[in-house]
Design a protein around this motif. Structure first.
Motif, PDB file in Angstrom:
ATOM      1  N   THR A 175       0.874  -1.065   0.226  1.00  0.00           N
ATOM      2  CA  THR A 175       0.030   0.029   0.030  1.00  0.00           C
ATOM      3  C   THR A 175       0.623   1.309  -0.187  1.00  0.00           C
ATOM      4  OG1 THR A 175      -1.524  -1.070   1.240  1.00  0.00           O
ATOM      5  CG2 THR A 175      -1.908   0.973   1.569  1.00  0.00           C
ATOM      6  N   GLU A 176       1.923   1.213   0.913  1.00  0.00           N
ATOM      7  CA  GLU A 176       2.744   2.223   0.902  1.00  0.00           C
ATOM      8  C   GLU A 176       3.636   2.778  -0.248  1.00  0.00           C
ATOM      9  OE1 GLU A 176       2.791  -0.157   3.075  1.00  0.00           O
ATOM     10  OE2 GLU A 176       2.193   0.524   4.807  1.00  0.00           O
ATOM     11  N   LEU A 177       4.027   1.673  -1.072  1.00  0.00           N
ATOM     12  CA  LEU A 177       4.681   1.793  -2.402  1.00  0.00           C
ATOM     13  C   LEU A 177       3.601   2.563  -3.537  1.00  0.00           C
ATOM     14  CD1 LEU A 177       7.191  -0.999  -2.854  1.00  0.00           C
ATOM     15  CD2 LEU A 177       7.775   1.362  -2.923  1.00  0.00           C
ATOM     16  N   GLY A 178       2.252   1.994  -3.386  1.00  0.00           N
ATOM     17  CA  GLY A 178       1.051   2.375  -4.189  1.00  0.00           C
ATOM     18  C   GLY A 178       1.099   3.914  -4.037  1.00  0.00           C
ATOM     19  N   LYS A 184      14.465  -2.689  -3.093  1.00  0.00           N
ATOM     20  CA  LYS A 184      14.365  -3.154  -1.781  1.00  0.00           C
ATOM     21  C   LYS A 184      13.328  -4.135  -1.143  1.00  0.00           C
ATOM     22  CE  LYS A 184      16.941  -3.512   1.940  1.00  0.00           C
ATOM     23  NZ  LYS A 184      18.178  -4.082   1.953  1.00  0.00           N
ATOM     24  N   GLU A 185      12.041  -3.735  -1.389  1.00  0.00           N
ATOM     25  CA  GLU A 185      10.762  -4.533  -1.396  1.00  0.00           C
ATOM     26  C   GLU A 185      10.929  -6.117  -2.146  1.00  0.00           C
ATOM     27  OE1 GLU A 185       8.596  -3.891   0.944  1.00  0.00           O
ATOM     28  OE2 GLU A 185       7.624  -5.645   0.511  1.00  0.00           O
ATOM     29  N   ILE A 240      12.450   7.085   1.636  1.00  0.00           N
ATOM     30  CA  ILE A 240      12.911   5.780   1.746  1.00  0.00           C
ATOM     31  C   ILE A 240      12.890   5.425   3.531  1.00  0.00           C
ATOM     32  CG2 ILE A 240      14.713   4.442   2.025  1.00  0.00           C
ATOM     33  CD1 ILE A 240      15.595   5.862  -0.929  1.00  0.00           C
ATOM     34  N   SER A 241      13.152   6.711   4.176  1.00  0.00           N
ATOM     35  CA  SER A 241      13.306   6.508   5.634  1.00  0.00           C
ATOM     36  C   SER A 241      11.924   6.301   6.259  1.00  0.00           C
ATOM     37  CB  SER A 241      13.887   7.566   6.303  1.00  0.00           C
ATOM     38  OG  SER A 241      13.275   8.120   7.327  1.00  0.00           O
ATOM     39  N   ASP A 242      10.890   6.995   5.460  1.00  0.00           N
ATOM     40  CA  ASP A 242       9.298   6.810   6.123  1.00  0.00           C
ATOM     41  C   ASP A 242       8.822   5.548   5.621  1.00  0.00           C
ATOM     42  OD1 ASP A 242       9.511   9.488   6.747  1.00  0.00           O
ATOM     43  OD2 ASP A 242       8.183  10.180   5.018  1.00  0.00           O
ATOM     44  N   LEU A 243       9.301   5.058   4.550  1.00  0.00           N
ATOM     45  CA  LEU A 243       8.803   3.379   4.348  1.00  0.00           C
ATOM     46  C   LEU A 243       9.690   2.425   5.084  1.00  0.00           C
ATOM     47  CD1 LEU A 243       8.764   3.872   0.121  1.00  0.00           C
ATOM     48  CD2 LEU A 243       6.923   3.477   1.926  1.00  0.00           C
ATOM     49  N   GLY A 244      10.923   2.787   5.869  1.00  0.00           N
ATOM     50  CA  GLY A 244      11.413   1.748   6.622  1.00  0.00           C
ATOM     51  C   GLY A 244      12.571   1.032   5.997  1.00  0.00           C
ATOM     52  N   TYR A 245      12.993   1.518   4.510  1.00  0.00           N
ATOM     53  CA  TYR A 245      13.888   0.756   3.859  1.00  0.00           C
ATOM     54  C   TYR A 245      15.360   1.115   4.307  1.00  0.00           C
ATOM     55  CZ  TYR A 245      10.279  -0.964   1.169  1.00  0.00           C
ATOM     56  OH  TYR A 245       8.895  -1.185   0.627  1.00  0.00           O
TER      57      TYR A 245
END
Ligand code: SAM
Length: 216
Positions: free
Chosen positions: A21-24, A73-74, A98-103
């Motif tokens: 959902t986050e990448l979307g 990364k996902e 990237i940091s918000d997505l935790g990668y």
């Protein structure tokens, strides 16, 4: 213009589902802001391709908002992902996303070729070129020095909305330089003595190059 018939493109987009959902949401916000990120059908292809390739180290040239780097990364959770963005302000936005997505992704700033040439002896097994279209050849040359023996270099947008194929798709001549340089990039990889390459009509055109084995 799409390089395939618009109905085909629409159909392919209908088959696409974001990986998370986050990448979307990041794709949606990039598209809303007209940030050029990998097309949905390119992503679908790379998703399957990378799952089979299983690279341990990925290098990207052209970060923008960090969408494709995050997607890599996902898909390849255990891989090291390094991405290079020329402009500091864009790199900062990418780092935040990237940091918000935790990668855990390394974002380097500077010209792709120069940053790669300054790298220590790191090897990558998947390189993705998605930056200034006139500079693909020098990005590829630099990346080849850091490519593992079974590594792959993929370049995006090589057909450039079909303009690479025919000048009729650039009636005003606005993209003359990019077109000339993309054509010479394609010739370069197809004739390169150390590479086997193919150009695919996926998305906006993808080239894929692998090192020829030494005994060939
Ligand atoms: N790969 C990203 C994605 O799909 O999410 C999109 C990248 S966007 C098409 C191209 C990016 O390359 C832009 O952000 C641009 O600033 C950057 N760029 C342009 N010239 C560059 C260079 N010489 N070295 C590194 N990055 C460059």
């Amino acid at each position: 213009m799409n390089i395939t018939n618009d109905k085909v493109t629409e159909y392919l987009h209908g088959l696409y589902t974001p990986l998370t959902t986050e990448l979307g949401a990041l794709r949606e916000s990039a598209e809303k802001d007209n940030v050029p990120i990998i097309l949905k059908e390119t992503e679908s292809f790379l998703n399957v391709y990378l799952r089979s390739l299983k690279p341990k180290a990925i290098l990207e040239i052209g970060t923008a908002v960090g969408y494709s780097a995050s997607f890599f990364k996902e898909v390849c959770k255990d891989a090291k992902v390094v991405t290079i963005e020329k402009f500091l302000d864009k790199a900062e936005v990418a780092k935040k996303n990237i940091s918000d997505l935790g990668y855990d992704i390394t974002v380097l700033t500077g010209d792709g070729e120069e940053v790669i040439n300054d790298m220590a002896d790191e090897l990558f097994d998947f390189v993705f070129i998605d930056a200034a279209k006139s500079h693909y050849t020098r990005f590829l040359d630099a990346a080849m020095k850091h490519l593992s023996s079974d590594g792959v270099i993929v370049a995006d947008n090589v057909l450039f909305k079909a303009r690479t194929v025919s000048d009729e798709y650039d009636p005003s001549g606005k993209y003359k330089t990019n077109i000339k340089n993309l054509r010479s990039f394609i010739e370069y990889i197809m004739d390169h003595p150390k590479l086997d390459s193919a150009v695919l009509s996926v998305g906006d055109g993808l080239s894929i190059s692998v090192l020829r084995s030494i005994d060939e």
